[in-house]
Design a protein around this motif. Structure first.
Motif, mmCIF file in Angstrom:
data_model
loop_
_atom_site.group_PDB
_atom_site.id
_atom_site.type_symbol
_atom_site.label_atom_id
_atom_site.label_comp_id
_atom_site.label_asym_id
_atom_site.label_seq_id
_atom_site.Cartn_x
_atom_site.Cartn_y
_atom_site.Cartn_z
ATOM 1 N N TYR A 261 0.811 -1.219 0.000
ATOM 2 C CA TYR A 261 0.000 0.000 0.000
ATOM 3 C C TYR A 261 0.843 1.267 0.000
ATOM 4 N N LYS A 262 2.121 1.166 0.310
ATOM 5 C CA LYS A 262 2.984 2.351 0.404
ATOM 6 C C LYS A 262 3.637 2.732 -0.923
ATOM 7 N N SER A 263 3.430 1.939 -1.982
ATOM 8 C CA SER A 263 4.034 2.247 -3.276
ATOM 9 C C SER A 263 3.273 3.394 -3.935
ATOM 10 N N GLY A 264 3.950 4.533 -4.101
ATOM 11 C CA GLY A 264 3.313 5.717 -4.666
ATOM 12 C C GLY A 264 3.211 5.659 -6.180
ATOM 13 N N GLU A 265 2.200 6.331 -6.710
ATOM 14 C CA GLU A 265 1.990 6.361 -8.157
ATOM 15 C C GLU A 265 2.975 7.278 -8.857
ATOM 16 N N TYR A 266 3.528 8.245 -8.119
ATOM 17 C CA TYR A 266 4.364 9.265 -8.744
ATOM 18 C C TYR A 266 5.808 9.189 -8.258
ATOM 19 N N GLY A 267 6.334 7.969 -8.175
ATOM 20 C CA GLY A 267 7.749 7.780 -7.897
ATOM 21 C C GLY A 267 8.157 7.776 -6.448
ATOM 22 N N THR A 268 7.195 7.896 -5.525
ATOM 23 C CA THR A 268 7.536 7.926 -4.107
ATOM 24 C C THR A 268 7.286 6.566 -3.460
ATOM 25 N N TYR A 269 7.749 6.434 -2.247
ATOM 26 C CA TYR A 269 7.441 5.253 -1.446
ATOM 27 C C TYR A 269 7.354 5.686 0.004
ATOM 28 N N ASP A 270 6.220 5.415 0.638
ATOM 29 C CA ASP A 270 6.032 5.647 2.064
ATOM 30 C C ASP A 270 5.870 7.127 2.430
ATOM 31 N N SER A 271 5.918 8.039 1.456
ATOM 32 C CA SER A 271 5.871 9.457 1.815
ATOM 33 C C SER A 271 4.887 10.254 0.964
ATOM 34 N N GLY A 272 4.123 9.594 0.134
ATOM 35 C CA GLY A 272 3.198 10.313 -0.736
ATOM 36 C C GLY A 272 1.911 10.695 -0.046
ATOM 37 N N CYS A 273 1.161 11.574 -0.691
ATOM 38 C CA CYS A 273 -0.108 12.050 -0.150
ATOM 39 C C CYS A 273 -1.114 10.913 -0.019
ATOM 40 N N SER A 274 -1.183 10.043 -1.014
ATOM 41 C CA SER A 274 -2.145 8.935 -0.975
ATOM 42 C C SER A 274 -1.860 7.997 0.186
ATOM 43 N N THR A 275 -0.573 7.700 0.415
ATOM 44 C CA THR A 275 -0.195 6.846 1.538
ATOM 45 C C THR A 275 -0.611 7.477 2.856
ATOM 46 N N ALA A 276 -0.431 8.802 2.965
ATOM 47 C CA ALA A 276 -0.814 9.510 4.189
ATOM 48 C C ALA A 276 -2.315 9.411 4.434
ATOM 49 N N PHE A 277 -3.113 9.549 3.374
ATOM 50 C CA PHE A 277 -4.566 9.446 3.520
ATOM 51 C C PHE A 277 -4.971 8.044 3.974
ATOM 52 N N ILE A 278 -4.330 7.032 3.405
ATOM 53 C CA ILE A 278 -4.663 5.660 3.806
ATOM 54 C C ILE A 278 -4.363 5.455 5.290
ATOM 55 N N ARG A 279 -3.258 6.010 5.769
ATOM 56 C CA ARG A 279 -2.913 5.885 7.186
ATOM 57 C C ARG A 279 -3.905 6.630 8.076
ATOM 58 N N VAL A 280 -4.357 7.783 7.628
ATOM 59 C CA VAL A 280 -5.364 8.526 8.396
ATOM 60 C C VAL A 280 -6.655 7.722 8.459
ATOM 61 N N TRP A 281 -7.050 7.156 7.332
ATOM 62 C CA TRP A 281 -8.265 6.336 7.318
ATOM 63 C C TRP A 281 -8.118 5.121 8.232
ATOM 64 N N ALA A 282 -6.917 4.559 8.277
ATOM 65 C CA ALA A 282 -6.676 3.416 9.166
ATOM 66 C C ALA A 282 -6.812 3.849 10.624
ATOM 67 N N ALA A 283 -6.285 5.039 10.952
ATOM 68 C CA ALA A 283 -6.398 5.544 12.319
ATOM 69 C C ALA A 283 -7.848 5.813 12.708
ATOM 70 N N LEU A 284 -8.667 6.156 11.710
ATOM 71 C CA LEU A 284 -10.084 6.414 11.971
ATOM 72 C C LEU A 284 -10.927 5.147 11.952
ATOM 73 N N GLY A 285 -10.295 4.019 11.658
ATOM 74 C CA GLY A 285 -11.010 2.746 11.622
ATOM 75 C C GLY A 285 -11.763 2.493 10.337
ATOM 76 N N LEU A 286 -11.453 3.274 9.282
ATOM 77 C CA LEU A 286 -12.144 3.101 8.005
ATOM 78 C C LEU A 286 -11.482 2.057 7.116
ATOM 79 N N VAL A 287 -10.206 1.793 7.337
ATOM 80 C CA VAL A 287 -9.494 0.769 6.576
ATOM 81 C C VAL A 287 -8.710 -0.113 7.532
#
Length: 332
Positions: A261-287
């Motif tokens: 899940y940490k593989s970014g679409e735009y050349g990043t890994y573990d530091s992209g905006c999409s990864t951050a959103f997934i982690r926030v959703w996980a903290a909220l219990g949505l994922v």
């Protein structure tokens, strides 16, 4: 032998596939559509700087960002690669936001993307990065799939997607959702709530927004040409592009282990905006069930591949003790 060869040999249609043409014809409706979108969006850019109201600019940024987020975290990481599981409520929101992209249903997007992964690094990959960025990003969108590719697309395993009621709802009612969510609501908002001009609504919120979202979504397949290292390169090339681009091994890693899940679409890994959103959703219990591989495990697999000359993909699978999951094999 490639993954495609292995899969087709198992299912037995190798002889049938060999008779099919691999040449692709121009998709003239797509050609005309994209010509009009890009030409009319140029006028939208002029309006953006000289006429539109600030609320329209903010709405443009918001809807473009939400649509891009839906492609990256929803269609790509959630549905295409199953890198995590999400609640029904979040899946429903991501489905609505994906409709803002105007790139077809989630079902269609996932099917094409899985075909891309199944054929990656072969001459029949629809987004063949060996033909350059312009081909992978733009030219391929102007062509129909060849009969050979169409046959392979029919063999893409979509059984998990077909069990998702939200995705299938969008697929079945896409042409009802599309005019309302993609066209009516975004174009009506500037006219109804802050009295912007019709021209601003049509050319900025219509054509310019569509062009921006399409290019952001297209980078999911073509970004490998920008951020990925060229074959046999060990380090980024000495180029002035280093000030704008960060070329790494991570785009290659995504095609080896697509379920991270940490593989970014735009050349990043573990530091992209999409990864951050997934982690926030996980903290909220949505994922939950976020799938990833520890960096120490990747280093171990790299060392094993260097030492034994085994394929890196095999070493990664052995190091993680992963079984051959659906994320690695998209062909039935």
């Amino acid at each position: 032998m490639t993954e495609v060869d292995n899969e087709t040999t198992k299912s037995g249609p190798t002889a049938e596939l060999s008779k099919l043409s691999k040449s692709r014809e121009a998709d003239w409706p797509a050609v005309l559509l994209f010509i009009h979108i890009h030409l009319l969006s140029i006028y939208g850019i002029w309006l953006l700087f000289f006429e539109v109201k600030w609320m329209t600019v903010l709405l443009l940024i918001a809807l473009t960002s939400l649509a891009t987020l839906a492609v990256n975290t929803g269609a790509h990481r959630l549905w295409a690669h199953r890198t995590y599981t999400a609640t029904k409520e979040l899946r429903f929101i991501l489905m609505l936001l994906h409709t803002l992209v105007g790139q077809g249903s989630i079902y269609s997007w996932v099917q094409y993307h899985r075909l891309h992964h199944a054929l990656f690094n072969t001459d029949v990959d629809p987004y063949d990065h060996k033909k350059g960025f312009f081909y992978a990003h733009m030219v391929t969108r102007l062509k129909k799939l060849s009969p050979y590719q169409e046959k392979l697309k029919e063999q893409i395993d979509m059984s998990d997607i077909e069990k998702d009621s939200i995705v299938m709802f969008q697929k079945n009612f896409y042409w009802l959702l599309y005019p309302v969510i993609f066209l009516l609501l975004p174009l009506n908002a500037p006219l109804e709530y802050w009295n912007d001009s019709v021209m601003s609504a049509v050319f900025v919120m219509g054509f310019l927004r569509y062009a921006l979202v399409l290019h952001a979504a297209w980078l999911v397949e073509s970004g490998f040409c920008i951020w990925g290292l060229k074959e046999h390169d060990k380090y980024p090339s000495d180029s002035n592009l280093v000030f704008f681009l960060n070329q790494t091994f991570w785009p290659h890693y995504h095609y080896l282990i697509p379920c991270d899940y940490k593989s970014g679409e735009y050349g990043t890994y573990d530091s992209g905006c999409s990864t951050a959103f997934i982690r926030v959703w996980a903290a909220l219990g949505l994922v939950k069930d976020l799938r990833t591989i520890e960096s120490t495990t990747v280093h171990k697999a790299l060392a094993e591949a260097t030492k034994t000359k085994k394929p890196l993909k095999l070493c990664l699978q052995e190091a993680t003790k992963l079984q051959r999951l659906p994320e690695y094999h998209y062909l039935r």
